[in-house]
Motif scaffolding. Structure first.
Motif, PDB file in Angstrom:
ATOM      1  N   ARG A  64      12.973  -8.482  30.413  1.00  0.00           N
ATOM      2  CA  ARG A  64      13.276  -8.803  29.011  1.00  0.00           C
ATOM      3  C   ARG A  64      12.024  -9.189  28.233  1.00  0.00           C
ATOM      4  NH1 ARG A  64      19.000 -12.170  29.355  1.00  0.00           N
ATOM      5  NH2 ARG A  64      20.281 -10.348  29.793  1.00  0.00           N
ATOM      6  N   ALA A  65      11.021  -9.722  28.942  1.00  0.00           N
ATOM      7  CA  ALA A  65       9.769 -10.110  28.285  1.00  0.00           C
ATOM      8  C   ALA A  65       8.834  -8.924  28.092  1.00  0.00           C
ATOM      9  CB  ALA A  65       9.077 -11.203  29.088  1.00  0.00           C
ATOM     10  N   GLY A  66       9.247  -7.739  28.577  1.00  0.00           N
ATOM     11  CA  GLY A  66       8.451  -6.546  28.319  1.00  0.00           C
ATOM     12  C   GLY A  66       7.821  -5.881  29.518  1.00  0.00           C
ATOM     13  N   LEU A  67       8.064  -6.379  30.722  1.00  0.00           N
ATOM     14  CA  LEU A  67       7.516  -5.716  31.901  1.00  0.00           C
ATOM     15  C   LEU A  67       8.150  -4.339  32.029  1.00  0.00           C
ATOM     16  CD1 LEU A  67       5.761  -5.788  34.464  1.00  0.00           C
ATOM     17  CD2 LEU A  67       7.723  -6.799  35.646  1.00  0.00           C
ATOM     18  N   ALA A  68       7.330  -3.304  31.982  1.00  0.00           N
ATOM     19  CA  ALA A  68       7.829  -1.928  32.046  1.00  0.00           C
ATOM     20  C   ALA A  68       7.814  -1.455  33.495  1.00  0.00           C
ATOM     21  CB  ALA A  68       6.976  -1.019  31.176  1.00  0.00           C
ATOM     22  N   LEU A  69       8.979  -1.232  34.047  1.00  0.00           N
ATOM     23  CA  LEU A  69       9.108  -0.733  35.408  1.00  0.00           C
ATOM     24  C   LEU A  69       9.973   0.522  35.371  1.00  0.00           C
ATOM     25  CD1 LEU A  69       9.823  -4.058  37.332  1.00  0.00           C
ATOM     26  CD2 LEU A  69       7.638  -2.879  37.079  1.00  0.00           C
ATOM     27  N   SER A  70       9.371   1.673  35.619  1.00  0.00           N
ATOM     28  CA  SER A  70      10.134   2.913  35.591  1.00  0.00           C
ATOM     29  C   SER A  70      10.569   3.346  36.987  1.00  0.00           C
ATOM     30  CB  SER A  70       9.310   4.023  34.933  1.00  0.00           C
ATOM     31  OG  SER A  70       8.095   4.187  35.629  1.00  0.00           O
ATOM     32  N   ASP A  71       9.911   2.832  38.003  1.00  0.00           N
ATOM     33  CA  ASP A  71      10.218   3.217  39.381  1.00  0.00           C
ATOM     34  C   ASP A  71      11.166   2.192  39.998  1.00  0.00           C
ATOM     35  OD1 ASP A  71      10.131   3.656  42.199  1.00  0.00           O
ATOM     36  OD2 ASP A  71       8.205   4.678  41.958  1.00  0.00           O
ATOM     37  N   LEU A  89       1.825  -4.589  49.041  1.00  0.00           N
ATOM     38  CA  LEU A  89       0.596  -5.014  48.367  1.00  0.00           C
ATOM     39  C   LEU A  89       0.050  -3.926  47.462  1.00  0.00           C
ATOM     40  CD1 LEU A  89      -1.133  -6.872  51.346  1.00  0.00           C
ATOM     41  CD2 LEU A  89       0.173  -7.861  49.443  1.00  0.00           C
ATOM     42  N   ALA A  90       0.155  -2.680  47.883  1.00  0.00           N
ATOM     43  CA  ALA A  90      -0.322  -1.562  47.063  1.00  0.00           C
ATOM     44  C   ALA A  90       0.487  -1.467  45.770  1.00  0.00           C
ATOM     45  CB  ALA A  90      -0.234  -0.253  47.844  1.00  0.00           C
ATOM     46  N   ARG A  91       1.804  -1.639  45.864  1.00  0.00           N
ATOM     47  CA  ARG A  91       2.648  -1.574  44.663  1.00  0.00           C
ATOM     48  C   ARG A  91       2.333  -2.740  43.733  1.00  0.00           C
ATOM     49  NH1 ARG A  91       6.083   2.678  45.129  1.00  0.00           N
ATOM     50  NH2 ARG A  91       6.636   2.433  42.951  1.00  0.00           N
ATOM     51  N   VAL A  92       2.157  -3.935  44.300  1.00  0.00           N
ATOM     52  CA  VAL A  92       1.814  -5.102  43.479  1.00  0.00           C
ATOM     53  C   VAL A  92       0.465  -4.874  42.801  1.00  0.00           C
ATOM     54  CG1 VAL A  92       1.204  -7.551  43.521  1.00  0.00           C
ATOM     55  CG2 VAL A  92       3.213  -6.742  44.762  1.00  0.00           C
ATOM     56  N   GLY A  93      -0.496  -4.349  43.552  1.00  0.00           N
ATOM     57  CA  GLY A  93      -1.807  -4.051  42.971  1.00  0.00           C
ATOM     58  C   GLY A  93      -1.699  -3.086  41.808  1.00  0.00           C
ATOM     59  N   ARG A  98      -1.850  -2.050  35.960  1.00  0.00           N
ATOM     60  CA  ARG A  98      -1.250  -1.560  34.711  1.00  0.00           C
ATOM     61  C   ARG A  98      -1.199  -2.652  33.661  1.00  0.00           C
ATOM     62  NH1 ARG A  98       2.950   1.148  37.932  1.00  0.00           N
ATOM     63  NH2 ARG A  98       4.439  -0.389  37.164  1.00  0.00           N
ATOM     64  N   ALA A  99      -1.108  -3.913  34.099  1.00  0.00           N
ATOM     65  CA  ALA A  99      -1.074  -5.036  33.172  1.00  0.00           C
ATOM     66  C   ALA A  99      -2.472  -5.543  32.805  1.00  0.00           C
ATOM     67  CB  ALA A  99      -0.264  -6.182  33.768  1.00  0.00           C
ATOM     68  N   GLY A 100      -3.504  -4.893  33.379  1.00  0.00           N
ATOM     69  CA  GLY A 100      -4.868  -5.310  33.096  1.00  0.00           C
ATOM     70  C   GLY A 100      -5.280  -6.555  33.865  1.00  0.00           C
TER      71      GLY A 100
END
Length: 102
Positions: A64-71, A89-93, A98-100
């Motif tokens: 709701r705060a704007g985190l874009a997750l398409s997968d 860990l790879a997915r978190v990275g 993507r969030a900078g």
């Protein structure tokens, strides 16, 4: 043997064929839109440690705060427990990148 926690109130019963098969105790509080308690049962003022139980609600807040997750795998990652394996860990990275963030 079932452990009884101090401050727990009877919240639910499992009834089968007219017999109480199980009873659940705990604490619950209902808040109105302004955050005022309108109903409660059990100990609703002591600190709790919900750990994994709150992860789906935290995920909803992030989305709701704007985190874009398409997968769907990313949605699963942010809303559940995991073992911190290399693929986690790879997915978190990738999410942080993507969030900078690092």
């Amino acid at each position: 043997m079932t452990k009884t926690y101090e401050g727990g109130a009877p919240l639910a019963e499992v009834v089968r064929s007219g017999f109480v098969e199980g009873a659940h105790r705990g604490s619950v509080v209902v808040l109105d839109a302004a955050g005022v308690a309108v109903a409660s049962a059990g100990d609703v003022v002591s600190p709790i440690f919900p750990r994994s139980a709150s992860k789906p609600m935290q995920a909803i807040g992030m989305l709701r705060a704007g985190l874009a997750l398409s997968d769907p795998a990313d949605v699963a990652l942010v809303s559940a427990s995991h073992a911190g394996e290399e693929f986690h860990l790879a997915r978190v990275g990738a999410l942080l990148e993507r969030a900078g963030l690092d």
